[in-house]
Enzyme design. Structure first.
Site, PDB file in Angstrom:
ATOM      1  N   LYS A  52      46.021  47.297  32.391  1.00 42.04           N
ATOM      2  CA  LYS A  52      46.572  47.666  33.681  1.00 42.04           C
ATOM      3  C   LYS A  52      48.085  47.869  33.652  1.00 42.04           C
ATOM      4  O   LYS A  52      48.649  48.490  34.537  1.00 42.04           O
ATOM      5  CB  LYS A  52      46.254  46.549  34.699  1.00 42.04           C
ATOM      6  CG  LYS A  52      44.779  46.373  34.970  1.00 42.04           C
ATOM      7  CD  LYS A  52      44.500  45.256  35.984  1.00 42.04           C
ATOM      8  CE  LYS A  52      44.590  43.952  35.263  1.00 42.04           C
ATOM      9  NZ  LYS A  52      43.560  42.956  35.530  1.00 42.04           N
ATOM     10  N   ASP A 108      53.059  49.864  28.566  1.00 44.50           N
ATOM     11  CA  ASP A 108      54.201  49.222  29.214  1.00 44.50           C
ATOM     12  C   ASP A 108      55.041  48.470  28.181  1.00 44.50           C
ATOM     13  O   ASP A 108      56.267  48.500  28.224  1.00 44.50           O
ATOM     14  CB  ASP A 108      53.767  48.291  30.358  1.00 44.50           C
ATOM     15  CG  ASP A 108      52.728  47.266  29.927  1.00 44.50           C
ATOM     16  OD1 ASP A 108      52.120  47.427  28.842  1.00 44.50           O
ATOM     17  OD2 ASP A 108      52.503  46.304  30.685  1.00 44.50           O
ATOM     18  N   ASP A 111      54.181  44.474  21.751  1.00 45.13           N
ATOM     19  CA  ASP A 111      54.605  43.130  21.366  1.00 45.13           C
ATOM     20  C   ASP A 111      54.147  42.905  19.923  1.00 45.13           C
ATOM     21  O   ASP A 111      54.804  43.345  18.983  1.00 45.13           O
ATOM     22  CB  ASP A 111      53.978  42.147  22.372  1.00 45.13           C
ATOM     23  CG  ASP A 111      54.528  40.743  22.278  1.00 45.13           C
ATOM     24  OD1 ASP A 111      55.065  40.379  21.222  1.00 45.13           O
ATOM     25  OD2 ASP A 111      54.426  39.982  23.257  1.00 45.13           O
ATOM     26  N   ASP A 168      52.847  41.503  34.094  1.00 44.62           N
ATOM     27  CA  ASP A 168      52.399  40.411  34.971  1.00 44.62           C
ATOM     28  C   ASP A 168      52.691  39.036  34.399  1.00 44.62           C
ATOM     29  O   ASP A 168      52.924  38.855  33.205  1.00 44.62           O
ATOM     30  CB  ASP A 168      50.892  40.521  35.212  1.00 44.62           C
ATOM     31  CG  ASP A 168      50.081  40.140  33.973  1.00 44.62           C
ATOM     32  OD1 ASP A 168      50.313  40.729  32.887  1.00 44.62           O
ATOM     33  OD2 ASP A 168      49.231  39.230  34.076  1.00 44.62           O
ATOM     34  N   ARG A 174      53.280  42.396  39.120  1.00 39.03           N
ATOM     35  CA  ARG A 174      53.257  43.743  38.541  1.00 39.03           C
ATOM     36  C   ARG A 174      53.940  44.750  39.474  1.00 39.03           C
ATOM     37  O   ARG A 174      54.369  45.811  39.036  1.00 39.03           O
ATOM     38  CB  ARG A 174      51.807  44.213  38.320  1.00 39.03           C
ATOM     39  CG  ARG A 174      51.014  43.437  37.286  1.00 39.03           C
ATOM     40  CD  ARG A 174      49.684  44.166  37.064  1.00 39.03           C
ATOM     41  NE  ARG A 174      48.692  43.351  36.376  1.00 39.03           N
ATOM     42  CZ  ARG A 174      48.529  43.293  35.055  1.00 39.03           C
ATOM     43  NH1 ARG A 174      49.338  43.943  34.276  1.00 39.03           N
ATOM     44  NH2 ARG A 174      47.567  42.564  34.524  1.00 39.03           N
TER      45      ARG A 174
HETATM   46  C1  PRP Z   1      49.705  43.599  27.438  1.00 37.77           C
HETATM   47  C2  PRP Z   1      50.468  44.920  27.472  1.00 37.77           C
HETATM   48  C3  PRP Z   1      50.044  45.600  26.205  1.00 37.77           C
HETATM   49  C4  PRP Z   1      49.778  44.447  25.268  1.00 37.77           C
HETATM   50  C5  PRP Z   1      50.894  44.345  24.281  1.00 37.77           C
HETATM   51  O1  PRP Z   1      48.412  43.830  27.883  1.00 37.77           O
HETATM   52  O2  PRP Z   1      50.121  45.679  28.611  1.00 37.77           O
HETATM   53  O3  PRP Z   1      48.846  46.349  26.384  1.00 37.77           O
HETATM   54  O4  PRP Z   1      49.711  43.251  26.064  1.00 37.77           O
HETATM   55  O5  PRP Z   1      50.716  43.244  23.443  1.00 37.77           O
HETATM   56  P1  PRP Z   1      50.437  43.332  21.890  1.00 37.77           P
HETATM   57  O6  PRP Z   1      51.380  44.359  21.302  1.00 37.77           O
HETATM   58  O7  PRP Z   1      50.759  41.926  21.440  1.00 37.77           O
HETATM   59  O8  PRP Z   1      49.004  43.705  21.671  1.00 37.77           O
HETATM   60  P2  PRP Z   1      47.447  42.703  28.443  1.00 37.77           P
HETATM   61  O9  PRP Z   1      46.350  42.440  27.438  1.00 37.77           O
HETATM   62  O10 PRP Z   1      48.227  41.526  28.927  1.00 37.77           O
HETATM   63  O11 PRP Z   1      46.741  43.459  29.661  1.00 37.77           O
HETATM   64  P3  PRP Z   1      47.393  44.149  30.955  1.00 37.77           P
HETATM   65  O12 PRP Z   1      47.921  45.495  30.522  1.00 37.77           O
HETATM   66  O13 PRP Z   1      46.227  44.277  31.870  1.00 37.77           O
HETATM   67  O14 PRP Z   1      48.492  43.247  31.498  1.00 37.77           O
END
Ligand code: PRP
Length: 189
Positions: A52, A108, A111, A168, A174
Site C-alpha cells: 500500500k 515508497d 530498505d 505507516d 500514511r
Molecule cells: C514496505 C515498503 C516496501 C518494503 C521495503 O512495505 O512499502 O514495499 O517495506 O522494505 P524492504 O526493502 O526491506 O523489503 P510493507 O511490507 O511494510 O507494506 P506496505 O507497503 O503495505 O506498508
C-alpha cells in the site's frame, strides 16, 4: 495521536516532496521519450505500484509523467514473524500482462531490498521487455540483497523510522502530506 504529535522532526516537507516528484516526472518522461523503452511494439509504459505504501507517491508521479502510460498494482506484505526473514507475500497480483512490455515499478521505500528482489524476479519470469525501478526513498545502508533503483527521490542514511506520504507506523499516518521521523520513544522493539 496524529501528525506532529508522533513526529520527532519533518525530514521532507510536502513542498520538498512535490518539487522532487516533478523533477522525477520530467527525468523519467525524458528517458522514455528518448527511447529507453525496449518494447518492440512500442506500447505505453506500464507503471506498477506496490501497495500500500506507494499509493500517494504514485498518484502524484503519474500526473508528473508526460508520456503514454497504463498503471496497475501489486499488493505485497512482508512476513513479519515467519521462519523465513525477508520472505514476501503477494496479496494481489497484476491484472495486466507484462510480456514484452516496458515496466516501471513504483515504491515508497527500499530498505533491505527483499520486497523488490522478489517482485522483480516474479515479473522477469513473465518476460517483460524492460523493468526499471523508481522509489521515493532509498536506504542503501540497510540493504541485505542487491537492488539498484533507477530513480530515487531522496536517500536516507540516518537510522530514522519514517512515516507519512504512504509510510505507516502500525498502519497509521500514511495520510500525512510530509515525511517525518517517528519519535524514538514510540518505537517499542
Ligand atoms: C514496505 C515498503 C516496501 C518494503 C521495503 O512495505 O512499502 O514495499 O517495506 O522494505 P524492504 O526493502 O526491506 O523489503 P510493507 O511490507 O511494510 O507494506 P506496505 O507497503 O503495505 O506498508
Amino acid at each position: 495521536m496524529n501528525g506532529l504529535d508522533i513526529v520527532e522532526r519533518v525530514l521532507f516537507s510536502s513542498e520538498d516532496i512535490q518539487q522532487r516528484v516533478q523533477e522525477l516526472g520530467q527525468e523519467i518522461s525524458k528517458d522514455y521519450r528518448r527511447g529507453l523503452g525496449q518494447d518492440a511494439r512500442k506500447r505505453p509504459l506500464l507503471v506498477v505500484g506496490l501497495l500500500k505504501g506507494a499509493l500517494p507517491f504514485m498518484a502524484d508521479l503519474i500526473r508528473a509523467l508526460d508520456i503514454p502510460l497504463e498503471y496497475d498494482f501489486i499488493a505485497v506484505s512482508s512476513y513479519e514473524n515467519g521462519t523465513s526473514p525477508g520472505e514476501v507475500r503477494v496479496l494481489k497480483d497484476l491484472e495486466r500482462a507484462v510480456g514484452g512490455r516496458d515496466v516501471l515499478i513504483i515504491e515508497d521505500i527500499v530498505d533491505t531490498g527483499h520486497t523488490l528482489r522478489h517482485i522483480t524476479r516474479r515479473l522477469w519470469a513473465r518476460e517483460p521487455a524492460s523493468i526499471r525501478i523508481c522509489t521515493l526513498l532509498d536506504k542503501p545502508h540497510r540493504r541485505e540483497v542487491e537492488v539498484l533503483p533507477d530513480y530515487v527521490g531522496f536517500v536516507l542514511d540516518a537510522p530514522w523510522f519514517v512515516v507519512g506520504y504512504g509510510l505507516d507506523f502500525g498502519e497509521l499516518h500514511r495520510n500525512l502530506p510530509y515525511i517525518g521521523a517517528l519519535r524514538p520513544d514510540l518505537i517499542t522493539d
